[in-house]
Design an enzyme around this catalytic site. Structure first.
Site, PDB file in Angstrom:
ATOM      1  N   SER A 138      -0.960   4.885  -2.763  1.00  0.00           N
ATOM      2  CA  SER A 138      -1.242   3.653  -2.020  1.00  0.00           C
ATOM      3  C   SER A 138      -1.196   3.934  -0.524  1.00  0.00           C
ATOM      4  CB  SER A 138      -0.164   2.625  -2.357  1.00  0.00           C
ATOM      5  OG  SER A 138      -0.204   1.544  -1.451  1.00  0.00           O
ATOM      6  N   TYR A 166       9.256   0.012  -3.572  1.00  0.00           N
ATOM      7  CA  TYR A 166       7.960   0.284  -4.207  1.00  0.00           C
ATOM      8  C   TYR A 166       7.202   1.339  -3.399  1.00  0.00           C
ATOM      9  CZ  TYR A 166       2.932  -0.143  -4.640  1.00  0.00           C
ATOM     10  OH  TYR A 166       1.605   0.166  -4.723  1.00  0.00           O
ATOM     11  N   LYS A 170       6.041   5.526  -4.185  1.00  0.00           N
ATOM     12  CA  LYS A 170       4.721   6.171  -4.029  1.00  0.00           C
ATOM     13  C   LYS A 170       4.843   7.421  -3.153  1.00  0.00           C
ATOM     14  CE  LYS A 170       2.144   3.317  -6.471  1.00  0.00           C
ATOM     15  NZ  LYS A 170       1.622   3.774  -7.779  1.00  0.00           N
TER      16      LYS A 170
HETATM   17  C1  UD1 Z   1       0.518  -5.140  -0.434  1.00  0.00           C
HETATM   18  C2  UD1 Z   1       1.759  -4.317  -0.343  1.00  0.00           C
HETATM   19  C3  UD1 Z   1       1.402  -2.877  -0.553  1.00  0.00           C
HETATM   20  C4  UD1 Z   1       0.688  -2.704  -1.894  1.00  0.00           C
HETATM   21  C5  UD1 Z   1      -0.534  -3.590  -1.922  1.00  0.00           C
HETATM   22  C6  UD1 Z   1      -1.178  -3.572  -3.282  1.00  0.00           C
HETATM   23  C7  UD1 Z   1       3.290  -5.520   1.179  1.00  0.00           C
HETATM   24  C8  UD1 Z   1       3.982  -5.510   2.487  1.00  0.00           C
HETATM   25  N1  UD1 Z   1       2.435  -4.511   0.933  1.00  0.00           N
HETATM   26  O1  UD1 Z   1      -0.353  -4.795   0.649  1.00  0.00           O
HETATM   27  O2  UD1 Z   1       2.566  -2.109  -0.556  1.00  0.00           O
HETATM   28  O3  UD1 Z   1       0.312  -1.372  -2.089  1.00  0.00           O
HETATM   29  O4  UD1 Z   1      -0.164  -4.940  -1.656  1.00  0.00           O
HETATM   30  O5  UD1 Z   1      -2.433  -4.190  -3.208  1.00  0.00           O
HETATM   31  O6  UD1 Z   1       3.495  -6.388   0.350  1.00  0.00           O
HETATM   32  N2  UD1 Z   1      -1.421 -12.691   2.781  1.00  0.00           N
HETATM   33  C9  UD1 Z   1      -1.355 -14.047   3.074  1.00  0.00           C
HETATM   34  N3  UD1 Z   1      -0.984 -14.911   2.089  1.00  0.00           N
HETATM   35  C10 UD1 Z   1      -0.675 -14.504   0.814  1.00  0.00           C
HETATM   36  C11 UD1 Z   1      -0.746 -13.112   0.518  1.00  0.00           C
HETATM   37  C12 UD1 Z   1      -1.109 -12.233   1.539  1.00  0.00           C
HETATM   38  O7  UD1 Z   1      -1.631 -14.462   4.199  1.00  0.00           O
HETATM   39  O8  UD1 Z   1      -0.347 -15.335  -0.040  1.00  0.00           O
HETATM   40  C13 UD1 Z   1      -1.881 -11.751   3.843  1.00  0.00           C
HETATM   41  C14 UD1 Z   1      -0.902 -10.637   4.191  1.00  0.00           C
HETATM   42  O9  UD1 Z   1      -0.052 -11.037   5.226  1.00  0.00           O
HETATM   43  C15 UD1 Z   1      -1.880  -9.523   4.598  1.00  0.00           C
HETATM   44  C16 UD1 Z   1      -3.106  -9.755   3.712  1.00  0.00           C
HETATM   45  O10 UD1 Z   1      -3.030 -11.112   3.310  1.00  0.00           O
HETATM   46  O11 UD1 Z   1      -2.265  -9.667   5.928  1.00  0.00           O
HETATM   47  C17 UD1 Z   1      -3.140  -8.884   2.469  1.00  0.00           C
HETATM   48  O12 UD1 Z   1      -1.900  -9.026   1.774  1.00  0.00           O
HETATM   49  P1  UD1 Z   1      -1.673  -8.408   0.318  1.00  0.00           P
HETATM   50  O13 UD1 Z   1      -2.821  -8.720  -0.552  1.00  0.00           O
HETATM   51  O14 UD1 Z   1      -0.317  -8.792  -0.156  1.00  0.00           O
HETATM   52  O15 UD1 Z   1      -1.743  -6.827   0.569  1.00  0.00           O
HETATM   53  P2  UD1 Z   1      -0.882  -5.933   1.586  1.00  0.00           P
HETATM   54  O16 UD1 Z   1       0.250  -6.677   2.148  1.00  0.00           O
HETATM   55  O17 UD1 Z   1      -1.850  -5.311   2.530  1.00  0.00           O
END
Ligand code: UD1
Length: 354
Positions: A138, A166, A170
């Site tokens: 990842s 997590y 990795k």
């Molecule tokens: C997350 C994990 C990462 C993992 C990946 C798997 C964290 C900090 N990182 O990445 O370790 O490998 O998922 O796909 O959790 N967001 C919102 N609202 C939500 C969910 C997300 O605003 O309900 C935003 C987050 O702040 C971010 C973006 O959407 O800016 C993507 O988030 P997400 O899909 O959770 O992925 P990552 O955080 O990049």
């Protein structure tokens, strides 16, 4: 066939691939792509966070059969019993626990599960002289990049500023594979660092089916679109990005799946890491808008506090995979939203409704 190298790096013939965690979101899409190529697929899964229905649908879509072995690879005796007499020439290792928040609350469980299963698998591969290994890593291994670094290439240090167990599993597994290869030079390993996998097979028959409240953005947005949840919580709008919301590199799961075939083709003795991403960034609001267009539904959202541990921007530099794997993404965010919506609207409750 076990252990023999019948394929040159440039030309992957048919292979017999063991997919650990092959019933999960990414594993099921990779299984489908391999079966369509004519490869044999064996899925090993404990079904703790996946559904046998996904594999039934893969079989329907391809007209092929998947051999399924239900086992917890972290249990050495069970793993030995299950794998010793199985014939396969390559392994793609997806199996693992993957919820970031849960890993903070239950670190021992995460380390035990993810590390033990990998150690057992590598031991068994060595005993069987199965040398081809692709690991589902990842972009999280890059931790908190140095200030000013937004597009990450594989030369960036790993494990620096990783904020959760997590992510550490990795990074640790990458190190374990590297050390095992040093002691076993014939091992051919590739570490695939995924950016943000999204979307579904265009049939809408398989897709992401998180249990409980989705942690990741797109499955949450899709559940709002289908009416299972009221609104999207946007985690922060004060980041140093064009619209203030977090920017990520979203990669269509079918592009990601094809990256695994490219990695199998590339395998050679040694360990090599590749970013699998598009090289393009999209904000949270871009995703909400794109999904709204794809679904024809309004997607209410609310800006809430930033989530601890989140970065402003995380985008792949995919040049190494583009050049050395001869692979690149071809599907857009709009296509990912369209395919996710086909899946979500046809399966509002995921595989549970089947
Ligand atoms: C997350 C994990 C990462 C993992 C990946 C798997 C964290 C900090 N990182 O990445 O370790 O490998 O998922 O796909 O959790 N967001 C919102 N609202 C939500 C969910 C997300 O605003 O309900 C935003 C987050 O702040 C971010 C973006 O959407 O800016 C993507 O988030 P997400 O899909 O959770 O992925 P990552 O955080 O990049």
């Amino acid at each position: 066939m076990t252990g023999s190298s019948q394929t040159s790096p440039a030309n992957l013939g048919t292979v017999r691939v063991l997919l650990t965690g092959g019933a999960g979101y990414i594993g099921s899409h990779v299984a489908l792509v391999l079966l369509e190529r004519g490869d044999d697929v064996i899925v090993v899964d404990d079904f703790s966070n996946s559904s046998a229905e996904a594999l039934r649908r893969v079989e329907q879509l391809t007209g092929k059969t998947v051999q399924v072995v239900e086992v917890d690879l972290a249990d050495r005796a069970a793993a030995d019993a299950a794998l010793t007499d199985l014939e396969f020439d390559s392994v793609i290792h997806f199996a693992g626990l993957k919820a970031v928040g849960e890993s903070v609350a239950q670190p021992s469980r995460y380390y035990r599960n993810n590390l033990m299963s990998t150690l057992n698998l590598l031991d068994i591969m060595r005993e069987k002289d199965v040398r081809k290994f692709v690991f589902s890593s990842s972009a999280t291994v890059y931790g908190t990049p140095a200030p000013g670094v937004a597009r990450l290439d594989e030369s960036q240090p790993i494990g620096r500023g990783v904020t959760n167990p997590y992510g550490w599993t990795k990074a640790m597994i990458e190190q374990i594979v590297t050390d095992v290869q040093r002691s076993w030079p014939e091992l051919e390993a590739v570490l695939l660092r995924y950016f943000n996998p999204v979307g579904a097979h265009p049939s809408g028959q398989i897709g992401e089916d998180p249990s409980g409240v989705p942690n990741n953005l797109m499955p949450f947005v899709s559940q709002v679109a289908v009416g299972r949840r009221e609104k999207v919580a946007v985690f922060g709008d004060q980041y140093d990005t064009p619209d203030g919301t977090g920017v990520r590199d979203y990669i269509h799961v079918m592009d990601l799946a094809e990256g695994h075939v490219a990695a199998l083709r590339h395998l050679e003795p040694g360990v090599e890491a590749f970013n699998l991403g598009s090289g393009e960034g999209h904000s949270v609001l871009d995703v909400v808008r794109a999904y709204s267009e794809a679904s024809g539904r309004e997607i209410p959202y609310e800006i809430v506090a930033a989530r601890a541990g989140d970065l402003a921007t995380l985008i792949a530099d995919p040049a190494k995979a583009n050049e050395r794997l001869d692979w690149r993404t071809t599907r857009s965010l709009a296509e990912a939203c369209r395919d996710s919506w086909t899946w979500q609207s046809q399966n509002p409750n995921g595989f549970a409704g089947a």
